[in-house]
Design a protein around this motif. Structure first.
Motif, PDB file in Angstrom:
ATOM      1  N   ASP A 170       0.980  -1.295   0.006  1.00  0.00           N
ATOM      2  CA  ASP A 170      -0.091  -0.069  -0.010  1.00  0.00           C
ATOM      3  C   ASP A 170       1.013   1.226  -0.028  1.00  0.00           C
ATOM      4  O   ASP A 170       0.399   2.354  -0.725  1.00  0.00           O
ATOM      5  CB  ASP A 170      -0.880  -0.007   1.237  1.00  0.00           C
ATOM      6  CG  ASP A 170      -2.179  -1.109   0.947  1.00  0.00           C
ATOM      7  OD1 ASP A 170      -2.259  -1.680  -0.023  1.00  0.00           O
ATOM      8  OD2 ASP A 170      -2.633  -1.431   2.318  1.00  0.00           O
ATOM      9  N   ASP A 171       2.073   1.146   0.621  1.00  0.00           N
ATOM     10  CA  ASP A 171       2.999   2.210   0.990  1.00  0.00           C
ATOM     11  C   ASP A 171       3.498   2.515  -0.423  1.00  0.00           C
ATOM     12  O   ASP A 171       3.771   3.544  -1.003  1.00  0.00           O
ATOM     13  CB  ASP A 171       3.866   2.304   1.763  1.00  0.00           C
ATOM     14  CG  ASP A 171       3.402   2.214   3.214  1.00  0.00           C
ATOM     15  OD1 ASP A 171       2.415   3.016   3.341  1.00  0.00           O
ATOM     16  OD2 ASP A 171       3.911   1.635   4.228  1.00  0.00           O
ATOM     17  N   LEU A 172       3.670   1.590  -1.076  1.00  0.00           N
ATOM     18  CA  LEU A 172       4.361   1.780  -2.514  1.00  0.00           C
ATOM     19  C   LEU A 172       3.214   2.302  -3.666  1.00  0.00           C
ATOM     20  O   LEU A 172       3.623   3.241  -4.466  1.00  0.00           O
ATOM     21  CB  LEU A 172       4.634   0.500  -3.288  1.00  0.00           C
ATOM     22  CG  LEU A 172       5.678   0.615  -4.558  1.00  0.00           C
ATOM     23  CD1 LEU A 172       6.931   1.440  -4.344  1.00  0.00           C
ATOM     24  CD2 LEU A 172       6.039  -0.822  -5.152  1.00  0.00           C
ATOM     25  N   GLN A 173       2.059   2.144  -3.617  1.00  0.00           N
ATOM     26  CA  GLN A 173       0.850   2.660  -4.145  1.00  0.00           C
ATOM     27  C   GLN A 173       0.837   4.138  -3.971  1.00  0.00           C
ATOM     28  O   GLN A 173       0.864   4.918  -4.794  1.00  0.00           O
ATOM     29  CB  GLN A 173      -0.287   1.912  -3.994  1.00  0.00           C
ATOM     30  CG  GLN A 173      -0.253   0.502  -4.701  1.00  0.00           C
ATOM     31  CD  GLN A 173      -0.004   0.579  -6.103  1.00  0.00           C
ATOM     32  OE1 GLN A 173      -0.610   1.421  -7.021  1.00  0.00           O
ATOM     33  NE2 GLN A 173       0.979  -0.452  -6.508  1.00  0.00           N
ATOM     34  N   GLY A 174       0.979   4.384  -2.551  1.00  0.00           N
ATOM     35  CA  GLY A 174       0.713   5.673  -2.140  1.00  0.00           C
ATOM     36  C   GLY A 174       2.075   6.410  -2.419  1.00  0.00           C
ATOM     37  O   GLY A 174       2.021   7.723  -3.007  1.00  0.00           O
ATOM     38  N   CYS A 175       3.155   5.948  -2.706  1.00  0.00           N
ATOM     39  CA  CYS A 175       4.387   6.565  -3.263  1.00  0.00           C
ATOM     40  C   CYS A 175       4.099   6.796  -4.656  1.00  0.00           C
ATOM     41  O   CYS A 175       4.502   8.296  -5.128  1.00  0.00           O
ATOM     42  CB  CYS A 175       5.450   5.503  -3.008  1.00  0.00           C
ATOM     43  SG  CYS A 175       7.162   6.103  -3.820  1.00  0.00           S
ATOM     44  N   LYS A 176       3.882   6.165  -5.340  1.00  0.00           N
ATOM     45  CA  LYS A 176       3.734   6.276  -6.938  1.00  0.00           C
ATOM     46  C   LYS A 176       2.548   7.454  -7.011  1.00  0.00           C
ATOM     47  O   LYS A 176       2.734   8.236  -7.966  1.00  0.00           O
ATOM     48  CB  LYS A 176       3.192   5.108  -7.595  1.00  0.00           C
ATOM     49  CG  LYS A 176       4.363   4.039  -7.675  1.00  0.00           C
ATOM     50  CD  LYS A 176       3.688   2.741  -8.304  1.00  0.00           C
ATOM     51  CE  LYS A 176       4.690   1.621  -8.712  1.00  0.00           C
ATOM     52  NZ  LYS A 176       4.177   0.620  -9.102  1.00  0.00           N
TER      53      LYS A 176
END
Length: 284
Positions: A170-176
């Motif tokens: 989820d953090d990676l999606q938020g990062c993108k």
């Protein structure tokens, strides 16, 4: 595993975030001495990367160095004064040191920032009871356990700190998403968390660092962008987008020769990379 972080550190001994990530792995393995060494190395590097002070404080806490733990959490609060975890964990250190008024004040602050923080409410109940307020303590502990029956585990602090790294996907999606919205403040939070998450693989960690690089590129901090592109390429040397981005960042930072070399190498790997990167707002 520590391997990804060690790979980056070998390439760039000034990569603070890699030291923080490796320290977190050491803490999870109960290798406290190594964790403290990496945490202190991260702090010496000077950038205000999230979790440096929190991780160091926790490492000191578990070794019984309570004054040092409080000092580290306090320094973290100076940089992140709305981080409920830091107040909670400093409160836990105060609680262990018998400073119940200070502990309650920190738990109050943590609950104010995050009202559903069952760990902070439970810990506040413990502090109240130890200070002599049996009824107030019992009320807090009952409320907290209704919110989360396992919350008593949280007063050690480990549940709070380790819990931050459970949601890497989820953090990676938020990062993108943050990079797409050019929101560097949210991007730093999500991308840092994604890179530190133990459940992401090397390619995903490389992506997190690449997006960090793009965030810094967007605010014209080209030297910082190069740091993150270096880390991404340490994990994935044939990542054309990072090679091209690093090349452009070097050009913008006045390093024409190395920049041109990176751009040429990126085009060799992916012929259309110039068009792809132009679409992301990165061009010479």
């Amino acid at each position: 595993a520590t391997a990804d972080f060690t790979t980056i550190i070998r390439l760039r001994p000034d990569d603070q975030l890699a030291f923080v990530g490796r320290a977190n792995v050491y803490l999870q393995r109960n290798l406290i001495t190594q964790a403290i060494e990496d945490c202190e190395a991260a702090i010496r590097l000077g950038r205000r990367v999230p979790d440096c002070f929190g991780l160091t404080g926790f490492a000191y806490y578990v070794t019984g160095k309570l004054d040092d733990a409080v000092s580290m959490f306090s320094q973290g609060i100076q940089y992140q004064d709305r981080d409920a975890r830091l107040y909670l964990n400093r409160g836990v250190a105060y609680l262990a040191a018998g400073k119940y008024d200070d502990a309650i004040a920190d738990f109050d602050k943590a609950v104010g920032l995050l009202p559903n923080n069952a760990d902070a409410i439970y810990a506040r109940g413990v502090a109240k009871q130890r200070r002599g307020d049996q009824a107030g303590g019992e009320t807090d502990m009952t409320v907290a356990q209704k919110m989360n029956p396992t919350t008593a585990v949280g007063i050690t602090g480990i549940g709070v700190i380790a819990g931050r790294y459970e949601y890497g996907k989820d953090d990676l999606q938020g990062c993108k998403a943050a990079e797409s919205n050019h929101d560097i403040h949210q991007g730093l939070v999500f991308c840092y968390r994604a890179f530190l998450a133990p459940n992401l693989n090397s390619a995903e960690k490389a992506t997190a660092r690449e997006y960090l690089a793009m965030l810094y590129f967007g605010v014209k901090e080209f030297d910082e962008a190069v740091v993150h592109y270096d880390a991404a390429l340490a994990l994935n040397p044939r990542l054309a987008s990072s090679l091209y981005g690093r090349g452009v960042a070097k050009l913008r930072d006045g390093n024409s020769a190395q920049g041109a070399t990176d751009i040429t190498a990126a085009k060799t790997i992916q012929a259309n990379i110039e068009t792809v990167m132009a679409g992301r707002g990165i061009s010479p």
